[in-house]
Design an enzyme around this catalytic site. Structure first.
Site, PDB file in Angstrom:
ATOM      1  N   ASN A  10       5.823 -14.666 -10.762  1.00  0.00           N
ATOM      2  CA  ASN A  10       4.512 -14.965 -10.196  1.00  0.00           C
ATOM      3  C   ASN A  10       3.417 -14.690 -11.220  1.00  0.00           C
ATOM      4  O   ASN A  10       3.137 -13.542 -11.548  1.00  0.00           O
ATOM      5  CB  ASN A  10       4.319 -14.101  -8.941  1.00  0.00           C
ATOM      6  CG  ASN A  10       3.011 -14.357  -8.239  1.00  0.00           C
ATOM      7  OD1 ASN A  10       2.002 -14.670  -8.850  1.00  0.00           O
ATOM      8  ND2 ASN A  10       3.035 -14.193  -6.926  1.00  0.00           N
ATOM      9  N   ASP A  67       7.816  -4.790  -4.413  1.00  0.00           N
ATOM     10  CA  ASP A  67       8.006  -5.680  -3.285  1.00  0.00           C
ATOM     11  C   ASP A  67       6.867  -5.335  -2.355  1.00  0.00           C
ATOM     12  O   ASP A  67       6.589  -4.160  -2.094  1.00  0.00           O
ATOM     13  CB  ASP A  67       9.362  -5.511  -2.616  1.00  0.00           C
ATOM     14  CG  ASP A  67       9.694  -6.713  -1.738  1.00  0.00           C
ATOM     15  OD1 ASP A  67       9.350  -7.846  -2.125  1.00  0.00           O
ATOM     16  OD2 ASP A  67      10.286  -6.527  -0.664  1.00  0.00           O
ATOM     17  N   ARG A 175      -1.218  -2.708  -3.924  1.00  0.00           N
ATOM     18  CA  ARG A 175      -0.561  -2.735  -5.231  1.00  0.00           C
ATOM     19  C   ARG A 175      -1.313  -1.855  -6.228  1.00  0.00           C
ATOM     20  O   ARG A 175      -0.714  -1.104  -6.990  1.00  0.00           O
ATOM     21  CB  ARG A 175      -0.444  -4.173  -5.737  1.00  0.00           C
ATOM     22  CG  ARG A 175       0.398  -4.299  -6.991  1.00  0.00           C
ATOM     23  CD  ARG A 175       0.651  -5.750  -7.378  1.00  0.00           C
ATOM     24  NE  ARG A 175       1.479  -6.418  -6.389  1.00  0.00           N
ATOM     25  CZ  ARG A 175       1.080  -7.438  -5.623  1.00  0.00           C
ATOM     26  NH1 ARG A 175      -0.129  -7.924  -5.729  1.00  0.00           N
ATOM     27  NH2 ARG A 175       1.905  -7.981  -4.762  1.00  0.00           N
TER      28      ARG A 175
END
Length: 191
Positions: A10, A67, A175
């Site tokens: 990504n 994740d 994140r």
């Protein structure tokens, strides 16, 4: 300079990582295209460990993986670990969530991120978890970010992730918070 492979394909994610790991003295690279890792864990943590372990094994280098996903109260935690596979692309994932929440008053949700770093020998050497709480809004707002960012309004700022500049997003995102917890360990490894 030591290499640190991001266990992801990504491009949006690597740009976010580069900003957050700016002070870590490493060469941050996306995993090679030839590496495929099946995300078949039943938790975000299991998937993060599996991705970092596989990429470190195949590259013989350090690997970092996360994740992450969005868990929506009214959908019993869905999409959860299936966040990136909830539909074929970001637009369709957003449309599906908004359709499933049509008429729903409880729009509470949280993003969660599990981050893991594996050594070249595949040992888990760092890991962390963080959450960011907010609500799913009625229609997308903002131009930045990726994934569910345009429909997730963070609780304290009342901005969607897509409306935030990088400084604000890095300070409050799941994140960003998870990565900040492991930066001291990364600075030690890559000193």
């Amino acid at each position: 300079m030591k290499k640190l492979y991001l266990a992801s394909k990504n491009q949006g994610k690597i740009e976010e990582y580069k900003k957050l790991l700016l002070n870590v003295n490493c060469q941050l690279l996306l995993q090679p295209e030839s590496i495929e890792v099946e995300e078949n864990g039943i938790t975000f943590r299991e998937n993060a460990i599996k991705k970092a372990s596989e990429v470190s094994k195949k590259t013989r280098n350090y690997a970092i993986a996360d994740d992450s996903g969005i868990c929506i109260d009214a959908l019993d935690g869905r999409p959860g670990i299936y966040s990136s596979r909830y539909a074929e692309n970001d637009q369709k994932r957003i449309e599906r969530v908004l359709h499933e929440l049509d008429g729903e008053k409880n729009r509470g949700a949280f993003f969660i991120a599990n981050v893991c770093v594996c050594s070249p020998s595949r040992d888990v050497i760092l890991e962390s978890e963080a959450k960011c709480f907010g609500n799913i809004i009625l229609s997308p707002r903002g131009k930045g970010g990726f994934g569910y960012d345009p429909i997730f309004e963070e609780r304290s700022t009342r901005l969607t992730f897509a409306e935030m500049n990088n400084v604000i997003k890095d300070s409050c995102s799941h994140r960003g918070r998870a990565l900040k917890k492991i930066i001291p360990g990364l600075l030690e490894i890559f000193s």
